[in-house]
Design a protein around this motif. Structure first.
Motif, PDB file in Angstrom:
ATOM      1  N   SER A 127       0.835  -1.210   0.000  1.00 48.39           N
ATOM      2  CA  SER A 127       0.000   0.000   0.000  1.00 48.39           C
ATOM      3  C   SER A 127       0.870   1.262   0.000  1.00 48.39           C
ATOM      4  CB  SER A 127      -0.943   0.009   1.205  1.00 48.39           C
ATOM      5  OG  SER A 127      -0.207  -0.064   2.415  1.00 48.39           O
ATOM      6  N   GLU A 128       1.953   1.252   0.746  1.00 46.02           N
ATOM      7  CA  GLU A 128       2.867   2.396   0.770  1.00 46.02           C
ATOM      8  C   GLU A 128       3.611   2.529  -0.558  1.00 46.02           C
ATOM      9  OE1 GLU A 128       6.719   4.003   3.350  1.00 46.02           O
ATOM     10  OE2 GLU A 128       5.680   2.188   3.986  1.00 46.02           O
ATOM     11  N   LEU A 129       4.066   1.411  -1.090  1.00 45.39           N
ATOM     12  CA  LEU A 129       4.805   1.419  -2.352  1.00 45.39           C
ATOM     13  C   LEU A 129       3.937   1.922  -3.504  1.00 45.39           C
ATOM     14  CD1 LEU A 129       7.360   0.916  -3.940  1.00 45.39           C
ATOM     15  CD2 LEU A 129       6.745  -1.519  -4.040  1.00 45.39           C
ATOM     16  N   ARG A 130       2.676   1.531  -3.526  1.00 45.62           N
ATOM     17  CA  ARG A 130       1.767   2.016  -4.582  1.00 45.62           C
ATOM     18  C   ARG A 130       1.624   3.541  -4.529  1.00 45.62           C
ATOM     19  NH1 ARG A 130      -2.245  -1.500  -6.819  1.00 45.62           N
ATOM     20  NH2 ARG A 130      -3.755   0.166  -6.484  1.00 45.62           N
ATOM     21  N   ARG A 131       1.504   4.100  -3.329  1.00 44.77           N
ATOM     22  CA  ARG A 131       1.415   5.566  -3.182  1.00 44.77           C
ATOM     23  C   ARG A 131       2.698   6.235  -3.658  1.00 44.77           C
ATOM     24  NH1 ARG A 131      -0.655   4.137   1.740  1.00 44.77           N
ATOM     25  NH2 ARG A 131       1.196   4.874   2.833  1.00 44.77           N
ATOM     26  N   ILE A 132       3.836   5.629  -3.336  1.00 43.48           N
ATOM     27  CA  ILE A 132       5.124   6.166  -3.768  1.00 43.48           C
ATOM     28  C   ILE A 132       5.216   6.155  -5.292  1.00 43.48           C
ATOM     29  CG2 ILE A 132       7.606   5.660  -3.856  1.00 43.48           C
ATOM     30  CD1 ILE A 132       7.336   4.728  -0.890  1.00 43.48           C
ATOM     31  N   LEU A 160       2.444  -6.214  -8.101  1.00 40.43           N
ATOM     32  CA  LEU A 160       2.238  -6.046  -6.655  1.00 40.43           C
ATOM     33  C   LEU A 160       0.907  -6.612  -6.166  1.00 40.43           C
ATOM     34  CD1 LEU A 160       3.513  -2.361  -6.384  1.00 40.43           C
ATOM     35  CD2 LEU A 160       4.761  -4.452  -5.796  1.00 40.43           C
ATOM     36  N   GLU A 161       0.034  -7.011  -7.078  1.00 40.16           N
ATOM     37  CA  GLU A 161      -1.340  -7.393  -6.721  1.00 40.16           C
ATOM     38  C   GLU A 161      -1.456  -8.466  -5.654  1.00 40.16           C
ATOM     39  OE1 GLU A 161      -3.426  -8.411 -10.298  1.00 40.16           O
ATOM     40  OE2 GLU A 161      -3.862  -6.310 -10.764  1.00 40.16           O
ATOM     41  N   ARG A 204       0.719  -9.414  -3.453  1.00 41.28           N
ATOM     42  CA  ARG A 204       1.725  -9.278  -2.409  1.00 41.28           C
ATOM     43  C   ARG A 204       1.247  -8.315  -1.330  1.00 41.28           C
ATOM     44  NH1 ARG A 204       7.267  -8.383  -5.705  1.00 41.28           N
ATOM     45  NH2 ARG A 204       8.158  -8.752  -3.655  1.00 41.28           N
ATOM     46  N   ARG A 205       1.710  -8.542  -0.129  1.00 43.62           N
ATOM     47  CA  ARG A 205       1.422  -7.628   0.980  1.00 43.62           C
ATOM     48  C   ARG A 205       2.575  -6.666   1.206  1.00 43.62           C
ATOM     49  NH1 ARG A 205      -1.196 -11.053   5.795  1.00 43.62           N
ATOM     50  NH2 ARG A 205      -3.119  -9.878   5.551  1.00 43.62           N
ATOM     51  N   SER A 206       3.803  -7.122   0.868  1.00 43.66           N
ATOM     52  CA  SER A 206       4.984  -6.282   1.059  1.00 43.66           C
ATOM     53  C   SER A 206       6.022  -6.651   0.008  1.00 43.66           C
ATOM     54  CB  SER A 206       5.550  -6.461   2.466  1.00 43.66           C
ATOM     55  OG  SER A 206       6.012  -7.774   2.650  1.00 43.66           O
ATOM     56  N   VAL A 207       7.027  -5.784  -0.103  1.00 42.39           N
ATOM     57  CA  VAL A 207       8.125  -5.997  -1.046  1.00 42.39           C
ATOM     58  C   VAL A 207       9.425  -5.902  -0.265  1.00 42.39           C
ATOM     59  CG1 VAL A 207       9.309  -5.093  -3.093  1.00 42.39           C
ATOM     60  CG2 VAL A 207       6.811  -5.053  -2.982  1.00 42.39           C
ATOM     61  N   GLY A 208      10.276  -6.899  -0.470  1.00 43.32           N
ATOM     62  CA  GLY A 208      11.559  -6.944   0.227  1.00 43.32           C
ATOM     63  C   GLY A 208      12.725  -6.647  -0.693  1.00 43.32           C
ATOM     64  N   ARG A 209      13.883  -7.167  -0.296  1.00 42.98           N
ATOM     65  CA  ARG A 209      15.153  -6.903  -0.985  1.00 42.98           C
ATOM     66  C   ARG A 209      15.236  -7.658  -2.311  1.00 42.98           C
ATOM     67  NH1 ARG A 209      19.117  -4.409   0.926  1.00 42.98           N
ATOM     68  NH2 ARG A 209      18.492  -4.644   3.084  1.00 42.98           N
ATOM     69  N   HIS A 210      15.693  -6.959  -3.335  1.00 38.00           N
ATOM     70  CA  HIS A 210      15.876  -7.530  -4.668  1.00 38.00           C
ATOM     71  C   HIS A 210      17.031  -8.534  -4.645  1.00 38.00           C
ATOM     72  CE1 HIS A 210      16.740  -7.753  -8.945  1.00 38.00           C
ATOM     73  NE2 HIS A 210      15.546  -7.223  -9.156  1.00 38.00           N
ATOM     74  N   PRO A 211      16.892  -9.684  -5.316  1.00 42.30           N
ATOM     75  CA  PRO A 211      17.964 -10.688  -5.315  1.00 42.30           C
ATOM     76  C   PRO A 211      19.291 -10.146  -5.851  1.00 42.30           C
ATOM     77  CG  PRO A 211      15.968 -11.608  -6.268  1.00 42.30           C
ATOM     78  CD  PRO A 211      15.710 -10.157  -6.032  1.00 42.30           C
ATOM     79  N   ALA A 212      19.253  -9.250  -6.828  1.00 42.56           N
ATOM     80  CA  ALA A 212      20.503  -8.694  -7.374  1.00 42.56           C
ATOM     81  C   ALA A 212      21.273  -7.940  -6.294  1.00 42.56           C
ATOM     82  CB  ALA A 212      20.212  -7.777  -8.552  1.00 42.56           C
ATOM     83  N   SER A 213      20.587  -7.292  -5.386  1.00 41.69           N
ATOM     84  CA  SER A 213      21.290  -6.544  -4.330  1.00 41.69           C
ATOM     85  C   SER A 213      21.857  -7.486  -3.293  1.00 41.69           C
ATOM     86  CB  SER A 213      20.362  -5.515  -3.688  1.00 41.69           C
ATOM     87  OG  SER A 213      19.365  -6.105  -2.895  1.00 41.69           O
ATOM     88  N   ARG A 214      21.239  -8.629  -3.100  1.00 41.23           N
ATOM     89  CA  ARG A 214      21.784  -9.625  -2.150  1.00 41.23           C
ATOM     90  C   ARG A 214      23.111 -10.169  -2.667  1.00 41.23           C
ATOM     91  NH1 ARG A 214      16.585 -12.130  -2.397  1.00 41.23           N
ATOM     92  NH2 ARG A 214      15.257 -11.120  -0.878  1.00 41.23           N
ATOM     93  N   ALA A 215      23.161 -10.428  -3.983  1.00 41.32           N
ATOM     94  CA  ALA A 215      24.367 -10.997  -4.581  1.00 41.32           C
ATOM     95  C   ALA A 215      25.543 -10.035  -4.508  1.00 41.32           C
ATOM     96  CB  ALA A 215      24.092 -11.361  -6.044  1.00 41.32           C
ATOM     97  N   LEU A 216      25.281  -8.741  -4.459  1.00 38.93           N
ATOM     98  CA  LEU A 216      26.355  -7.750  -4.434  1.00 38.93           C
ATOM     99  C   LEU A 216      26.885  -7.473  -3.035  1.00 38.93           C
ATOM    100  CD1 LEU A 216      24.855  -5.224  -6.967  1.00 38.93           C
ATOM    101  CD2 LEU A 216      26.770  -6.784  -7.340  1.00 38.93           C
ATOM    102  N   ARG A 217      26.177  -7.920  -2.014  1.00 34.34           N
ATOM    103  CA  ARG A 217      26.587  -7.613  -0.627  1.00 34.34           C
ATOM    104  C   ARG A 217      27.796  -8.346  -0.253  1.00 34.34           C
ATOM    105  NH1 ARG A 217      22.347  -6.777   3.692  1.00 34.34           N
ATOM    106  NH2 ARG A 217      22.483  -4.592   3.458  1.00 34.34           N
TER     107      ARG A 217
END
Length: 191
Positions: A143-148, A175-176, A178-191
């Motif tokens: 809901s927050e992400l949709r407003r953003i 997004l339909e 889903r209740r929330s959105v987390g970390r993208h897999p590409a960003s996990r691989a770069l950590r």
């Protein structure tokens, strides 16, 4: 349009910033961003450093100064603290590696598109990041992400009817269920 509105003294809680870095009377870097008062969020719209000036920390300094401007906007217009900074990054951009290592940066796991900027242009796929100015956030409610998303497309890119654009509808469809959105897999691989 933004500059004309400001010159006409039209009241708004959207503030646009353009900052440049100069060396020997040459522009070697620039950043632009917009503060969205309705969300108490700053959006880094553009950040570029000339190849001759890369590696000198100019990008970080320009971004830091833009963040300071956003914080001032939040205090002046909303009497609140800045909630977050958003930005769009290409998946292969080296800046993505730096961002993904920061504890308060959440590179969001959903298909994000920058709208077409001119007739005949295609929407551009990017990764959208959310950098919290408060507590660490590992997920954002849909809901927050949709407003953003709507605020970015409508108020920054000035798309008059985002819901009529296919790329915007693709993001919403993703997004339909889903209740929330987390970390993208590409960003996990770069950590």
């Amino acid at each position: 349009d933004t500059l004309q509105e400001k010159a006409s003294r039209l009241t708004t809680d959207t503030v646009w910033h353009l900052l440049v870095a100069e060396h020997e009377q040459q522009v070697v870097g620039l950043t632009s961003g917009t503060y969205l008062g309705n969300l108490t969020i700053g959006v880094v719209v553009y950040l570029a450093i000339d190849a001759s000036a890369r590696g000198l920390g100019l990008g970080s300094r320009l971004r830091g100064r833009l963040r300071t401007r956003f914080q001032r906007d939040a205090r002046r217009l909303r009497e609140e603290s800045l909630a977050a900074i958003l930005g769009e990054v290409s998946e292969g951009n080296p800046w993505m590696r730096t961002l993904s290592r920061r504890e308060k940066v959440l590179v969001l796991d959903f298909p994000y598109f920058q709208p077409t900027l001119y007739e005949g242009d295609d929407p551009s796929p990017f990764l959208l990041y959310y950098e919290s100015m408060g507590r660490v956030r590992t997920r954002l409610p849909v809901s927050e992400l949709r407003r953003i998303l709507y605020a970015v497309w409508r108020r920054i890119y000035r798309v008059s009817r985002p819901l009529d654009r296919p790329a915007f509808r693709i993001m919403l469809r993703a997004l339909e269920q889903r209740r929330s959105v987390g970390r993208h897999p590409a960003s996990r691989a770069l950590r």
